[in-house]
Every structure is written in structure tokens, then in C-alpha cells.
Design an enzyme around this catalytic site. Structure first.
Site, PDB file in Angstrom:
ATOM      1  N   ASP A 197       4.019  -0.712  -2.353  1.00 30.82           N
ATOM      2  CA  ASP A 197       2.849  -0.775  -1.464  1.00 30.82           C
ATOM      3  C   ASP A 197       3.323  -0.679  -0.007  1.00 30.82           C
ATOM      4  O   ASP A 197       3.956  -1.598   0.516  1.00 30.82           O
ATOM      5  CB  ASP A 197       2.099  -2.088  -1.695  1.00 30.82           C
ATOM      6  CG  ASP A 197       0.762  -2.094  -0.959  1.00 30.82           C
ATOM      7  OD1 ASP A 197      -0.277  -2.271  -1.610  1.00 30.82           O
ATOM      8  OD2 ASP A 197       0.752  -1.918   0.288  1.00 30.82           O
ATOM      9  N   ASP A 231       2.054  -3.455   2.497  1.00 30.29           N
ATOM     10  CA  ASP A 231       2.720  -4.750   2.281  1.00 30.29           C
ATOM     11  C   ASP A 231       4.159  -4.720   2.769  1.00 30.29           C
ATOM     12  O   ASP A 231       4.653  -5.704   3.330  1.00 30.29           O
ATOM     13  CB  ASP A 231       2.687  -5.130   0.792  1.00 30.29           C
ATOM     14  CG  ASP A 231       1.314  -5.630   0.368  1.00 30.29           C
ATOM     15  OD1 ASP A 231       0.549  -6.087   1.235  1.00 30.29           O
ATOM     16  OD2 ASP A 231       1.014  -5.558  -0.841  1.00 30.29           O
ATOM     17  N   ARG A 264      -7.998   0.625  -0.608  1.00 32.37           N
ATOM     18  CA  ARG A 264      -8.341   1.058  -1.971  1.00 32.37           C
ATOM     19  C   ARG A 264      -8.843  -0.134  -2.752  1.00 32.37           C
ATOM     20  O   ARG A 264      -8.173  -1.154  -2.850  1.00 32.37           O
ATOM     21  CB  ARG A 264      -7.115   1.609  -2.691  1.00 32.37           C
ATOM     22  CG  ARG A 264      -6.625   2.899  -2.148  1.00 32.37           C
ATOM     23  CD  ARG A 264      -5.755   3.641  -3.120  1.00 32.37           C
ATOM     24  NE  ARG A 264      -4.794   2.842  -3.854  1.00 32.37           N
ATOM     25  CZ  ARG A 264      -3.988   3.337  -4.775  1.00 32.37           C
ATOM     26  NH1 ARG A 264      -4.058   4.621  -5.083  1.00 32.37           N
ATOM     27  NH2 ARG A 264      -3.125   2.582  -5.393  1.00 32.37           N
ATOM     28  N   THR A 310     -11.324   0.172  -8.866  1.00 33.45           N
ATOM     29  CA  THR A 310     -11.746   1.579  -8.983  1.00 33.45           C
ATOM     30  C   THR A 310     -10.744   2.539  -8.350  1.00 33.45           C
ATOM     31  O   THR A 310     -10.799   3.746  -8.606  1.00 33.45           O
ATOM     32  CB  THR A 310     -13.090   1.801  -8.257  1.00 33.45           C
ATOM     33  OG1 THR A 310     -12.885   1.552  -6.849  1.00 33.45           O
ATOM     34  CG2 THR A 310     -14.172   0.856  -8.765  1.00 33.45           C
TER      35      THR A 310
HETATM   36  C1  PRP Z   1      -2.579   2.820   0.776  1.00 31.96           C
HETATM   37  C2  PRP Z   1      -2.020   3.946   1.616  1.00 31.96           C
HETATM   38  C3  PRP Z   1      -3.151   4.930   1.638  1.00 31.96           C
HETATM   39  C4  PRP Z   1      -3.773   4.771   0.279  1.00 31.96           C
HETATM   40  C5  PRP Z   1      -3.320   5.900  -0.602  1.00 31.96           C
HETATM   41  O1  PRP Z   1      -3.395   2.009   1.508  1.00 31.96           O
HETATM   42  O2  PRP Z   1      -1.582   3.526   2.883  1.00 31.96           O
HETATM   43  O3  PRP Z   1      -4.097   4.680   2.650  1.00 31.96           O
HETATM   44  O4  PRP Z   1      -3.271   3.525  -0.252  1.00 31.96           O
HETATM   45  O5  PRP Z   1      -3.955   5.848  -1.826  1.00 31.96           O
HETATM   46  P1  PRP Z   1      -5.008   6.943  -2.293  1.00 31.96           P
HETATM   47  O6  PRP Z   1      -4.407   8.272  -1.979  1.00 31.96           O
HETATM   48  O7  PRP Z   1      -5.129   6.693  -3.763  1.00 31.96           O
HETATM   49  O8  PRP Z   1      -6.301   6.714  -1.573  1.00 31.96           O
HETATM   50  P2  PRP Z   1      -4.115   0.729   0.858  1.00 31.96           P
HETATM   51  O9  PRP Z   1      -5.432   1.121   0.288  1.00 31.96           O
HETATM   52  O10 PRP Z   1      -3.152   0.037  -0.051  1.00 31.96           O
HETATM   53  O11 PRP Z   1      -4.457  -0.154   2.118  1.00 31.96           O
HETATM   54  P3  PRP Z   1      -3.471  -0.888   3.153  1.00 31.96           P
HETATM   55  O12 PRP Z   1      -2.821   0.171   4.005  1.00 31.96           O
HETATM   56  O13 PRP Z   1      -4.413  -1.725   3.947  1.00 31.96           O
HETATM   57  O14 PRP Z   1      -2.470  -1.691   2.389  1.00 31.96           O
HETATM   58  N1  URA Z   2      -0.628   3.025  -1.830  1.00 33.20           N
HETATM   59  C1  URA Z   2       0.651   2.599  -1.652  1.00 33.20           C
HETATM   60  O1  URA Z   2       0.951   1.887  -0.673  1.00 33.20           O
HETATM   61  N2  URA Z   2       1.560   2.967  -2.561  1.00 33.20           N
HETATM   62  C2  URA Z   2       1.262   3.738  -3.617  1.00 33.20           C
HETATM   63  O2  URA Z   2       2.174   4.048  -4.421  1.00 33.20           O
HETATM   64  C3  URA Z   2      -0.057   4.158  -3.794  1.00 33.20           C
HETATM   65  C4  URA Z   2      -0.989   3.802  -2.870  1.00 33.20           C
END
Ligand code: PRP
Ligand code: URA
Length: 209
Positions: free
Chosen positions: A200, A203, A104, A108
Site C-alpha cells: 500500500d 501507508d 478505494r 468494492t
Molecule cells: C491507492 C493508490 C491509487 C489507487 C489505485 O490509493 O494511491 O490512488 O489506490 O488503485 P485503483 O487503480 O484500483 O483505483 P488508496 O485508494 O489506497 O488511497 P490512499 O492513497 O489514501 O492510501
Molecule cells: N493501491 C496501492 O497502494 N497498492 C496496490 O497494490 C493497489 C492499490
């Protein structure tokens, strides 16, 4: 919404309570993500078709049932979805695995694609998309768009924690997709994080913060 299933099972609720706790460390967090994914997999595959087979036990011949027809594929949304794969594969060893890399954009909140690799015969498989978090739904919708563009017809979404905004976005874009959630939380905050959520997921699984 008949194809949205929230699994309010006591074992899942108990594990979720530990998962959400900010003091739960990386090792335990990762283990719990896997355990919850396994419990969810049990429910999400409940209606998978089976065929009758004949089996000879040491004492008799009997009719049994085995998974039938279309084979399965598990598609984690990177990174955090990776945490759900191992237990699912241990339950369904014949499943093939695809990967969809999305993150994400912090400003945005829209998903940005950076890697995709799917099994060659993905269009003939029942696809289980796995990602612990369903927030705005942007990542889930993008992952499903991508799978449909590759011919997938039968897609199930598995998220550990979701919220009404994310579920509505997926249902609007892809009303044919079955959705399984371990918990439906209240809402998103101004940074598009789920409240109460767990922070997160990526993380916390990979210890990057
Ligand atoms: C997180 C999560 C989803 C997304 C959800 O990933 O694992 O993929 O956010 O958010 P959304 O429904 O608003 O799209 P992130 O983008 O943080 O990436 P990561 O897994 O690499 O940390
Ligand atoms: N992605 C995450 O990992 N946590 C949230 O709460 C939203 C998006």
C-alpha cells in the site's frame, strides 16, 4: 499502445528494487518515491513545447529555448500522489498544483471522492496527474473524468507501478491520455493489489501501518 510509455531506465529500475523491498523504511521509501517521480518527470515532459528566447550571457547574445505555450499543472491523487509532487515542483517551479482526493472502498475497490481543488485556469494547462499506483485503474479514470469535466484537454498520467488491467481501463475510458509508468507489473490479486507491486503506497509513504 503508442501512448503508453514504460520507462525501463537502469536508474529507475535500481530505485524500484529498493522501493519494492518490504524492509525499506518510511524515510527511504518517501525519498525514493520523490526521486523516481523526478526521473519520470524528465521523460514525461520530453515533448513539451518550447519557444526561442534571446539571452545575453556575460560574453554574447544567444538564442535559447524555454517552456512555451500552455503552462503546466501537477495534480496528485491523494494521498499517495503527494509523495511525487515536491521533486516535480522543484524541476518545474512555475507549475500550479491541484488536488484530487480519492480512496478505494475496501469492499468494492471502487474510488470514493472526498476532496478536489484545482487551479482556476486548469483548462489552459498541460496537466500531469500523479499517483504511485495504477491498480484497477478506477482512481485514475475518476481523476481524469473530473479533470475533463473541468475543461482539461491535455492530460498526462504518471504512475510509478502499473499493471495491464489498470492501463487497459485508462486507455479504454481515455484513449487520448499519455501514460508514463516506471514499471508494468504482472497482474492484480484478489484484493486488487498489484503483484508483485510494493504493497500500500499511501501507508508506506505516510507510515500509517
Ligand atoms: C491507492 C493508490 C491509487 C489507487 C489505485 O490509493 O494511491 O490512488 O489506490 O488503485 P485503483 O487503480 O484500483 O483505483 P488508496 O485508494 O489506497 O488511497 P490512499 O492513497 O489514501 O492510501
Ligand atoms: N493501491 C496501492 O497502494 N497498492 C496496490 O497494490 C493497489 C492499490
Amino acid at each position: 499502445m503508442e501512448n503508453v510509455h514504460v520507462l525501463n531506465h537502469p536508474l529507475i529500475q535500481h530505485k524500484l528494487a529498493i522501493l519494492r523491498n518490504k524492509d525499506t523504511g518510511v524515510k527511504e521509501f518517501r525519498e525514493l518515491i520523490g526521486e523516481i517521480a523526478g526521473l519520470m518527470c524528465y521523460e514525461a515532459t520530453r515533448n513539451h513545447p518550447t519557444v526561442e528566447v534571446e539571452v545575453e550571457t556575460p560574453v554574447a547574445v544567444t538564442k535559447c529555448r524555454m517552456l512555451a505555450g500552455k503552462k503546466l499543472a501537477i495534480v496528485p491523487v491523494l494521498r499517495a500522489g503527494l509523495g511525487m509532487v515536491d521533486t516535480m515542483v522543484s524541476l518545474i517551479p512555475s507549475a500550479k498544483i491541484g488536488h484530487i482526493g480519492l480512496y478505494r472502498d475496501p469492499e468494492t475497490h471502487k474510488p470514493v471522492e472526498y476532496y478536489c481543488k484545482l487551479p482556476e485556469d486548469i483548462e489552459n494547462r498541460q496537466v500531469y496527474v500523479v499517483d504511485p499506483m495504477l491498480a484497477t485503474g478506477g482512481s485514475a479514470v475518476a481523476a481524469i473524468d473530473f479533470l475533463k469535466a473541468h475543461g482539461c484537454k491535455s492530460i498526462t498520467m504518471m504512475n510509478i507501478i502499473g499493471c495491464p488491467e489498470g492501463v487497459a481501463a485508462v486507455q479504454k475510458a481515455h484513449p487520448d491520455v499519455e501514460m508514463y509508468l516506471a514499471a508494468m507489473d504482472e497482474r492484480l490479486n484478489e484484493h486488487a493489489y498489484i503483484i508483485p507491486g510494493l504493497g500500500d503506497a499511501g501507508d508506506r509513504i505516510f507510515g500509517t501501518k
